[in-house]
Design a protein around this motif. Structure first.
Motif, PDB file in Angstrom:
ATOM      1  N   LEU A   1     -73.737  20.081 -69.527  1.00  0.00           N
ATOM      2  CA  LEU A   1     -75.003  20.227 -68.803  1.00  0.00           C
ATOM      3  C   LEU A   1     -74.809  21.031 -67.526  1.00  0.00           C
ATOM      4  N   SER A   2     -73.736  20.752 -66.799  1.00  0.00           N
ATOM      5  CA  SER A   2     -73.482  21.445 -65.539  1.00  0.00           C
ATOM      6  C   SER A   2     -73.202  22.935 -65.746  1.00  0.00           C
ATOM      7  N   MET A   3     -72.510  23.273 -66.808  1.00  0.00           N
ATOM      8  CA  MET A   3     -72.243  24.685 -67.096  1.00  0.00           C
ATOM      9  C   MET A   3     -73.548  25.440 -67.343  1.00  0.00           C
ATOM     10  N   ASN A   4     -74.464  24.808 -68.052  1.00  0.00           N
ATOM     11  CA  ASN A   4     -75.750  25.441 -68.334  1.00  0.00           C
ATOM     12  C   ASN A   4     -76.620  25.539 -67.088  1.00  0.00           C
TER      13      ASN A   4
ATOM     14  N   THR B   1     -65.059  29.861 -64.724  1.00  0.00           N
ATOM     15  CA  THR B   1     -66.081  30.705 -64.095  1.00  0.00           C
ATOM     16  C   THR B   1     -66.330  31.963 -64.917  1.00  0.00           C
ATOM     17  N   GLY B   2     -65.259  32.604 -65.354  1.00  0.00           N
ATOM     18  CA  GLY B   2     -65.383  33.810 -66.171  1.00  0.00           C
ATOM     19  C   GLY B   2     -66.063  33.528 -67.491  1.00  0.00           C
ATOM     20  N   TYR B   3     -65.737  32.385 -68.085  1.00  0.00           N
ATOM     21  CA  TYR B   3     -66.338  32.011 -69.365  1.00  0.00           C
ATOM     22  C   TYR B   3     -67.840  31.786 -69.220  1.00  0.00           C
ATOM     23  N   ILE B   4     -68.253  31.040 -68.207  1.00  0.00           N
ATOM     24  CA  ILE B   4     -69.681  30.767 -68.008  1.00  0.00           C
ATOM     25  C   ILE B   4     -70.424  32.062 -67.689  1.00  0.00           C
TER      26      ILE B   4
ATOM     27  N   PHE C   1     -73.061  37.794 -60.845  1.00  0.00           N
ATOM     28  CA  PHE C   1     -73.139  36.452 -61.427  1.00  0.00           C
ATOM     29  C   PHE C   1     -71.975  35.545 -61.011  1.00  0.00           C
ATOM     30  N   ARG C   2     -70.788  36.101 -60.948  1.00  0.00           N
ATOM     31  CA  ARG C   2     -69.593  35.261 -60.715  1.00  0.00           C
ATOM     32  C   ARG C   2     -69.701  34.408 -59.454  1.00  0.00           C
ATOM     33  N   PRO C   3     -70.020  35.004 -58.292  1.00  0.00           N
ATOM     34  CA  PRO C   3     -70.107  34.148 -57.097  1.00  0.00           C
ATOM     35  C   PRO C   3     -71.242  33.135 -57.170  1.00  0.00           C
ATOM     36  N   ILE C   4     -72.343  33.519 -57.814  1.00  0.00           N
ATOM     37  CA  ILE C   4     -73.468  32.585 -57.946  1.00  0.00           C
ATOM     38  C   ILE C   4     -73.071  31.422 -58.843  1.00  0.00           C
ATOM     39  N   ILE C   5     -72.412  31.736 -59.941  1.00  0.00           N
ATOM     40  CA  ILE C   5     -71.979  30.686 -60.862  1.00  0.00           C
ATOM     41  C   ILE C   5     -70.919  29.801 -60.211  1.00  0.00           C
ATOM     42  N   SER C   6     -70.028  30.427 -59.447  1.00  0.00           N
ATOM     43  CA  SER C   6     -69.015  29.657 -58.740  1.00  0.00           C
ATOM     44  C   SER C   6     -69.664  28.687 -57.759  1.00  0.00           C
ATOM     45  N   SER C   7     -70.685  29.188 -57.040  1.00  0.00           N
ATOM     46  CA  SER C   7     -71.404  28.346 -56.097  1.00  0.00           C
ATOM     47  C   SER C   7     -72.163  27.231 -56.828  1.00  0.00           C
ATOM     48  N   SER C   8     -72.779  27.603 -57.962  1.00  0.00           N
ATOM     49  CA  SER C   8     -73.520  26.611 -58.746  1.00  0.00           C
ATOM     50  C   SER C   8     -72.583  25.570 -59.332  1.00  0.00           C
ATOM     51  N   MET C   9     -71.394  26.005 -59.707  1.00  0.00           N
ATOM     52  CA  MET C   9     -70.412  25.064 -60.241  1.00  0.00           C
ATOM     53  C   MET C   9     -70.065  24.002 -59.204  1.00  0.00           C
ATOM     54  N   SER C  10     -69.986  24.442 -57.947  1.00  0.00           N
ATOM     55  CA  SER C  10     -69.731  23.474 -56.872  1.00  0.00           C
ATOM     56  C   SER C  10     -70.946  22.574 -56.682  1.00  0.00           C
TER      57      SER C  10
ATOM     58  N   GLU D   1     -66.587  22.188 -61.375  1.00  0.00           N
ATOM     59  CA  GLU D   1     -65.130  22.270 -61.212  1.00  0.00           C
ATOM     60  C   GLU D   1     -64.526  20.876 -61.088  1.00  0.00           C
ATOM     61  N   GLN D   2     -65.242  19.987 -60.398  1.00  0.00           N
ATOM     62  CA  GLN D   2     -64.758  18.619 -60.265  1.00  0.00           C
ATOM     63  C   GLN D   2     -64.738  17.925 -61.620  1.00  0.00           C
ATOM     64  N   LEU D   3     -65.813  18.125 -62.380  1.00  0.00           N
ATOM     65  CA  LEU D   3     -65.876  17.531 -63.716  1.00  0.00           C
ATOM     66  C   LEU D   3     -64.789  18.101 -64.627  1.00  0.00           C
ATOM     67  N   TRP D   4     -64.614  19.417 -64.529  1.00  0.00           N
ATOM     68  CA  TRP D   4     -63.586  20.079 -65.331  1.00  0.00           C
ATOM     69  C   TRP D   4     -62.217  19.488 -65.002  1.00  0.00           C
ATOM     70  N   SER D   5     -61.973  19.301 -63.713  1.00  0.00           N
ATOM     71  CA  SER D   5     -60.709  18.725 -63.274  1.00  0.00           C
ATOM     72  C   SER D   5     -60.555  17.305 -63.788  1.00  0.00           C
ATOM     73  N   GLN D   6     -61.643  16.555 -63.743  1.00  0.00           N
ATOM     74  CA  GLN D   6     -61.595  15.170 -64.228  1.00  0.00           C
ATOM     75  C   GLN D   6     -61.286  15.117 -65.722  1.00  0.00           C
TER      76      GLN D   6
END
Length: 259
Positions: free
Chosen positions: A121-124, A216-219, A177-186, A191-196
């Motif tokens: 859900l978070s990736m989307n 980030t690149g994949y999303i 897109f990359r910085p926006i997605i990186s920011s959205s991931m935070s 990233e926290q979920l991915w780490s978990q």
């Protein structure tokens, strides 16, 4: 008999002369750029070759194509940037990277299904955030389309305009897109979920190969893919039913292709 033969020869000569004059006149119009048709020339080294001729003027064709593409881009980005624009669309929904699908299945077997659901859900959600920023880049590229692009698009497949747009905007969109997605991931704790997820996965005693992927690149790649799939759908809809856009200009341009 002789008089009849002479008469036929004279008629044939007149017809051939008229045809020659008609062809000559058409070529002159194309070369000179006169008339109402698409009668531009394209440079090829030191010579110029006629591109095409049609009932629509050059300016009208380009304006119609730009208007249609702008409409498609606006609709696509609006739909994708809305809540569930990606997550609620099975065609473009972002799933786990292929290289970790087996891992996802194992994680669900070990009771981490909710965690995996939150990650997907978070990736989307990150892709939906980024899609809202695509329109200015798309609009700028669309405004630069020329008559040569227009002819190529009109003669092309149902997604010809989308493919041309994809070729010319992908590097810019990727960078945007990359910085926006990186920011959205935070923002959505991706990233926290991915780490978990993969801290838990890597801690399992049966796991020998640890997971290390550029999320980030994949999303970003999947978000751009979904964007252009959606724009292509809009283009096909406009080509199939230009009248449905409510634009007389779009109807004239795309309607002329179907005649």
């Amino acid at each position: 008999m002789k008089k009849a033969l002479v008469s036929l020869l004279m008629i044939a000569a007149c017809i051939n002369y008229s045809k020659a004059q008609g062809v000559s006149g058409l070529l002159n119009k194309i070369k000179s750029g006169s008339g109402n048709g698409i009668s531009t020339t394209q440079s090829n080294g030191s010579t110029k070759q006629p591109v095409s001729s049609n009932l629509l003027g050059n300016d009208e064709v380009v304006r119609g194509l730009r208007e249609a593409l702008q409409l498609g881009a606006q609709t696509a980005t609006k739909n994708l940037s809305a809540t569930n624009g990606f997550f609620g669309n099975a065609l473009i929904k972002i799933l786990m990277p292929p290289e970790v699908r087996t891992i996802e299945s194992k994680m669900r077997q070990f009771g981490f299904g909710k965690l995996m659901d939150n990650l997907v859900l978070s990736m989307n959600r990150a892709a939906e955030d980024a899609s809202g920023k695509a329109l200015p880049i798309l609009a700028s590229t669309i405004s630069s389309f020329t008559i040569y692009d227009g002819i190529e698009i009109l003669k092309g497949s149902d997604d010809a305009a989308t493919q041309l747009l994809k070729t010319r905007t992908t590097p810019q969109l990727t960078a945007a897109f990359r910085p926006i997605i990186s920011s959205s991931m935070s923002k959505y704790n991706v990233e926290q979920l991915w780490s978990q997820v993969f801290t838990s996965y890597n801690s399992l005693p049966i796991i020998k190969n640890k997971v290390n992927t550029d999320l980030t690149g994949y999303i970003t790649e999947r978000a751009l893919s979904g964007l252009f799939v959606t724009i292509a759908q809009q283009e096909k809809t406009i080509r199939k039913d230009p009248v449905g856009t409510g634009s007389d200009l779009i109807t004239r341009v795309f309607g002329s292709v179907m005649k």
